[in-house]
Enzyme design. Structure first.
Site, PDB file in Angstrom:
ATOM      1  N   LEU A  63      98.039   0.083  16.123  1.00 53.31           N
ATOM      2  CA  LEU A  63      98.259   0.986  17.472  1.00 53.31           C
ATOM      3  C   LEU A  63      97.412   2.124  17.270  1.00 53.31           C
ATOM      4  O   LEU A  63      97.227   2.232  16.253  1.00 53.31           O
ATOM      5  CB  LEU A  63     100.036   0.992  17.808  1.00 53.31           C
ATOM      6  CG  LEU A  63     101.109   0.169  17.404  1.00 53.31           C
ATOM      7  CD1 LEU A  63     101.763   0.643  17.608  1.00 53.31           C
ATOM      8  CD2 LEU A  63     100.775  -0.377  18.806  1.00 53.31           C
ATOM      9  N   ASP A  64      96.963   2.910  18.627  1.00 53.66           N
ATOM     10  CA  ASP A  64      96.079   3.630  18.437  1.00 53.66           C
ATOM     11  C   ASP A  64      96.322   4.641  18.184  1.00 53.66           C
ATOM     12  O   ASP A  64      98.045   5.469  17.975  1.00 53.66           O
ATOM     13  CB  ASP A  64      94.863   3.962  19.687  1.00 53.66           C
ATOM     14  CG  ASP A  64      95.817   4.310  20.851  1.00 53.66           C
ATOM     15  OD1 ASP A  64      96.692   5.212  21.006  1.00 53.66           O
ATOM     16  OD2 ASP A  64      95.690   4.223  22.270  1.00 53.66           O
ATOM     17  N   TYR A  65      96.215   6.416  17.141  1.00 54.11           N
ATOM     18  CA  TYR A  65      96.262   6.974  16.480  1.00 54.11           C
ATOM     19  C   TYR A  65      97.498   7.834  17.539  1.00 54.11           C
ATOM     20  O   TYR A  65      99.026   8.324  17.714  1.00 54.11           O
ATOM     21  CB  TYR A  65      95.075   8.339  17.156  1.00 54.11           C
ATOM     22  CG  TYR A  65      96.192   9.555  16.480  1.00 54.11           C
ATOM     23  CD1 TYR A  65      95.638   9.484  14.893  1.00 54.11           C
ATOM     24  CD2 TYR A  65      95.057  11.115  16.880  1.00 54.11           C
ATOM     25  CE1 TYR A  65      95.345  10.654  13.493  1.00 54.11           C
ATOM     26  CE2 TYR A  65      95.345  12.234  16.136  1.00 54.11           C
ATOM     27  CZ  TYR A  65      95.578  11.995  14.691  1.00 54.11           C
ATOM     28  OH  TYR A  65      96.163  12.750  14.275  1.00 54.11           O
TER      29      TYR A  65
END
Length: 244
Positions: free
Chosen positions: A102-104
């Site tokens: 999952l991105d930042y």
């Protein structure tokens, strides 16, 4: 005899894909000699070192994390940012890594394990494991825009697989909407790029479900171990495309 990359993955050092990369980069030794061939097979009597560390077998562990915002889905980060593995430090001795990413800025359900084969089964597109997200977007998607996402939309790295998409609420005056989308691919920032492609960029994104798993009563930063039954059911789902 087993393929070297498979043994490394089973030992929990990395996913099979990452293990293959480590081998080709010359970071793996078998009985003291660097091995770069991906087809190399090893036995239980062979001594394997990965980046100078002798391979030790660990018990397999499986966790479900409510990923908070501001963490990257990695084991380490060369920029010094917080990683999801940092949340488990000093409490989980096994060398775990995230299953997919999952991105930042994205929050929600993320699995972590030290079982490379398990990770491979849940992340490779051919196994078609559904992941469901709730996206708050800027603007109100058109019916045609949503249909494009449902059919598959062209991105710079190719056309996406068909997705399940619905708009759960919208405020035309405020210029915002909330959509639910289910995909089985895992390209980098895929959901964000899909909504950008129809002119409604994502403002906030949360993964609500992974296959049949949900966040339950967990709060951001909290986690729990998967039950043996859940692990078994995930394997069955990947292998057969259905649950028992």
């Amino acid at each position: 005899m087993e393929r070297l990359q498979k043994v490394i993955a089973y030992a929990g050092v990395a996913s099979r894909r990452k293990a293959e990369q480590l081998i080709t980069e010359g970071k793996v030794k078998v009985n003291g000699k660097v091995v770069r061939e991906l087809g190399t097979k090893v036995s239980n009597s062979d001594t394997i070192e990965v980046e100078g560390v002798k391979l030790e077998k660990e018990d397999k562990v499986y966790f479900l994390l409510y990923k908070p915002k501001g963490y990257i889905s990695a084991v380490t980060d060369d920029k010094g940012r917080k990683t999801v593995v940092d949340i488990f430090k000093k409490r989980v001795p096994e060398r775990i890594f995230p299953v997919g990413r999952l991105d930042y800025e994205t929050t929600g359900l993320l699995l972590l394990t030290n079982d490379g084969e398990f990770s491979y089964q849940l992340t490779h597109p051919k196994f078609k494991i559904d992941k469901t997200y709730v996206a708050r977007v800027k603007g109100v998607p058109t019916i045609e825009g949503l249909k494009k996402l449902q059919r598959g939309i062209k991105l710079e790295d190719g056309k996406t697989a068909p997705a399940k998409v619905s708009m759960t609420s919208f405020d035309e005056k405020a210029g915002k909407a909330i959509c639910e989308i289910t995909i089985h691919e895992g390209r980098n920032r895929q959901v964000r790029r899909m909504f950008e492609a129809i002119g409604t960029p994502v403002v906030k994104l949360k993964r609500e479900r992974f296959a049949f798993l949900d966040l339950g009563s967990l709060k951001p930063g909290e986690y729990r171990q998967l039950t043996k039954h859940e692990v078994k059911q995930l394997r069955v789902l990947a292998e057969t495309g259905r649950l028992d």
